[in-house]
Design an enzyme around this catalytic site. Structure first.
Site, short mmCIF file in Angstrom:
data_model
loop_
_atom_site.label_atom_id
_atom_site.label_comp_id
_atom_site.label_asym_id
_atom_site.label_seq_id
_atom_site.Cartn_x
_atom_site.Cartn_y
_atom_site.Cartn_z
N SER A 107 -5.40 8.12 1.96
CA SER A 107 -4.99 9.50 1.65
C SER A 107 -6.05 10.21 0.82
O SER A 107 -6.30 11.41 1.00
CB SER A 107 -3.66 9.50 0.91
OG SER A 107 -2.65 8.92 1.71
N ASN A 108 -6.69 9.49 -0.11
CA ASN A 108 -7.71 10.09 -0.95
C ASN A 108 -9.05 10.22 -0.23
O ASN A 108 -9.96 10.88 -0.73
CB ASN A 108 -7.88 9.27 -2.23
CG ASN A 108 -6.67 9.36 -3.12
OD1 ASN A 108 -6.44 10.38 -3.75
ND2 ASN A 108 -5.87 8.31 -3.15
N LYS A 233 1.31 -1.71 1.31
CA LYS A 233 1.03 -0.86 0.17
C LYS A 233 2.26 0.00 -0.06
O LYS A 233 2.66 0.77 0.82
CB LYS A 233 -0.20 0.03 0.42
CG LYS A 233 -0.42 1.06 -0.68
CD LYS A 233 -1.57 2.02 -0.39
CE LYS A 233 -1.68 3.05 -1.51
NZ LYS A 233 -2.80 3.99 -1.32
#
Length: 377
Positions: A107-108, A233
């Site tokens: 996502s980052n 995760k």
């Protein structure tokens, strides 16, 4: 660094090799070969790469407990082309700080802003940088989620070709209201992807990035039985769920369970509950805050395992406060904070906004305590 439920969210298809999966080769010579870009493509940069075959990427790199970092993706100012020099240098900085592994296209990493060719290039650049710096042993996870089963499998195959060792897969969610009851469609999706992927799968449970879709511990435990699904995760922040998954997968391993090399890795998805995850039986974190403070994240886990709980808790409090800044600012705030404190980071790719001067000052100040801690370690 993804938001928990109490924080608001921040504001051409490549198919080469899709029908042919080359066999794994157990060799350690680093190499990089990207055939998707022309020599003078606007995506190229001054970071050099060899033209040898990609088989050198593929050695056995087991997942072990520790700190995994979903790396940021960096762009040239003005053009928004990939900044491969900074991508490579950042990966090596994190490795030298003592993290266990890296993850591209999380996502980052702004995977949703990248083409297939760019995603491969980021992963291959990261792999080569690690190998060249003496970190050929470090596992590389690659975000491979997509809205269709077909494209997700394609991402997994391309990730393997680019040097990835594991695929982090977010469940599809666009048509979630049409999914079968009790997440049957999600189970079928992960099973199909795991059956076809040349690299093992890590489930990515992030409701904020999947339209609110939150996988239950029952679904995750059932999926963990697949031989090519090797971890999860949990960015949902649900430590009860983490405890149930960790306990069930540990029990399933029985006497063969090895805490230093578990068959199924259970990771917290944010740094602000690192200690809570360890207490609940988790194996570490895959957390965006480690882009800014990798040593602090590593140190919490070290202190915990040494039984120095009060010291670990003191660090966890600082990390949690820093992570709240990251959660509120998202990738925009994280890059801004890095630019302010470390001199690099730049901007996210449009349409994400550039921070105002006031926002940049606020995010820099929000990371102050964390950065000072990081510099002291």
């Amino acid at each position: 660094m993804a938001p928990h439920s109490d924080a608001p969210s921040p504001t051409g298809s490549f198919t080469a090799g899709f029908n042919r999966i080359p066999p794994f080769q157990d060799v350690a010579t680093p190499a990089l070969h990207i055939s998707t870009l022309e020599p003078h493509s606007p995506l190229s940069s001054s970071y050099s790469s060899s033209t040898s075959e990609p088989s050198g990427f593929h050695i056995t790199r087991p997942l072990v407990p520790g700190v995994y970092v979903p790396t940021l993706c960096f762009f040239e100012e003005g053009t928004e082309d990939l900044d491969l020099d900074t991508i490579a240098r950042h990966a090596v900085r994190l490795a030298r700080a003592g993290v266990t592994g890296l993850c591209t296209q999380g996502s980052n990493g702004e995977a949703v802003h990248l083409t297939h060719a760019e995603r491969r290039l980021v992963t291959a650049t990261t792999r080569k940088a690690l190998n060249d710096a003496g970190f050929a042993h470090m596992p590389l996870i690659v975000g491979c989620g997509a809205q269709s089963t077909r494209e997700t499998i394609q991402h997994c195959r391309e990730a393997w070709e680019a040097g990835g060792d594991y695929a982090l897969v977010l469940p599809p969610s666009y048509y979630a209201s049409l999914f079968a009851p009790a997440s049957g469609t999600v189970f079928d999706f992960f099973t199909a992807v795991a059956d076809a992927s040349p690299i093992p799968i890590i489930i990515y449970n992030y409701p904020g990035g999947a339209g609110g879709l939150d996988l239950s511990s029952d679904v995750i435990i059932k999926l963990s039985e697949h031989p090519n699904i090797v971890g999860v995760k949990l960015t949902c922040g649900n430590t009860g769920k983490l405890n149930r998954v960790a306990a069930a997968t540990r029990a399933a391993a029985g006497k063969s369970y090895n805490p230093e090399k578990p068959d199924f890795l259970v990771l917290a998805g944010s740094a602000d509950f690192t200690m809570q995850a360890l207490i609940a039986g988790g194996h570490g974190i895959l957390a965006g805050l480690a882009n800014i403070a990798p040593r602090a994240c590593v140190r919490i886990i070290e202190l915990y395992h040494q039984g120095r709980i009060a010291e670990a808790q003191a660090l966890q409090e600082v990390v949690a406060r820093g992570d709240w800044t990251a959660i509120q600012g998202g990738v925009v705030g994280c890059k801004s904070g890095m630019q302010g404190w470390m001199g690099y980071g730049g901007y996210a790719r449009s349409p994400l906004p550039k921070p105002t001067p006031e926002q940049a000052r606020a995010w820099k100040e929000g990371f102050r305590e964390l950065v000072l801690l990081e510099k002291s370690l």
